[in-house]
Design an enzyme around this catalytic site. Sequence first.
Site, PDB file in Angstrom:
ATOM      1  N   HIS A   1       6.076  -5.751   3.851  1.00  0.00           N
ATOM      2  CA  HIS A   1       4.651  -5.481   3.962  1.00  0.00           C
ATOM      3  C   HIS A   1       4.354  -4.205   3.198  1.00  0.00           C
ATOM      4  O   HIS A   1       5.239  -3.362   2.997  1.00  0.00           O
ATOM      5  CB  HIS A   1       4.252  -5.281   5.430  1.00  0.00           C
TER       6      HIS A   1
ATOM      7  N   CYS B   1       2.949  -4.772  -2.461  1.00  0.00           N
ATOM      8  CA  CYS B   1       2.135  -3.579  -2.640  1.00  0.00           C
ATOM      9  C   CYS B   1       0.662  -3.912  -2.822  1.00  0.00           C
ATOM     10  O   CYS B   1       0.286  -4.593  -3.765  1.00  0.00           O
ATOM     11  CB  CYS B   1       2.657  -2.815  -3.835  1.00  0.00           C
TER      12      CYS B   1
END
Length: 237
Positions: A107, A150
């Site tokens: 994540h 990202c």
Amino acid sequence: VWNNNYENKSYYIDPHFPGVCLIINQESFYTEPDPQWAHLLPSVDMQLDKRDGTNIDCDSLKSTFGLFGYTVIIKNNLTHEEVLETVAMAVNTVQKHSSLVICILSHGLEGRVYGVNSIPVNISEIRNIVCTLNTKNLKTKPKVLILQSCQGTECQSVPKTADVLLFWATVPGFGAVRDKTKGSWFIQSLCSNIQEKAHEMHFEDICTLVKQEVIDKRWKRAMVPNKESTLSRFFFL
């Protein structure tokens, strides 16, 4: 099959030591219980979901870079500290190797990727390790950072050091487009295009193909992979 225009303008890749590929595969997350790190947690209420499908991406990256003779290192479920330690370890592994590839499956938000303890690591810290450690063996060699994670605007900063390429999937919020049974669009597209095109195309052109493919996918949320590069030569795998 190389075009003559690429001769003497490409990075030298030793066929016996093409490179080191580190894959950091973050699947299951928890909230760091140690009080000394509590101030680094972004929010006490936040619970990061399990990243179902990430092992498919990990396997695809392993087989793809393995196909080209890379030394592949896989590390699963690392805390924020272990992410930085592992990146440093991989950087220091490069000796005769011609390149370094670091893949982080996690994540992420606003220029950061998460350790499995829900504490974020700045991409800039990772980039600094890649650019400042083991310069004796890595200077002038291509260094690639692939991020299936990202998101946000802060991440999109041009690397300040030569011979670095950052390639990431950008998606609003945490909602990376990841199929639980097939893996992420971004990594699957990247691996298939490397396998099909690497004999005739250099890495940055392959990235452009991946961007086109992912953008063309029909999805309610726009997903536009982003590439920032200071590579000074053509990088053929």
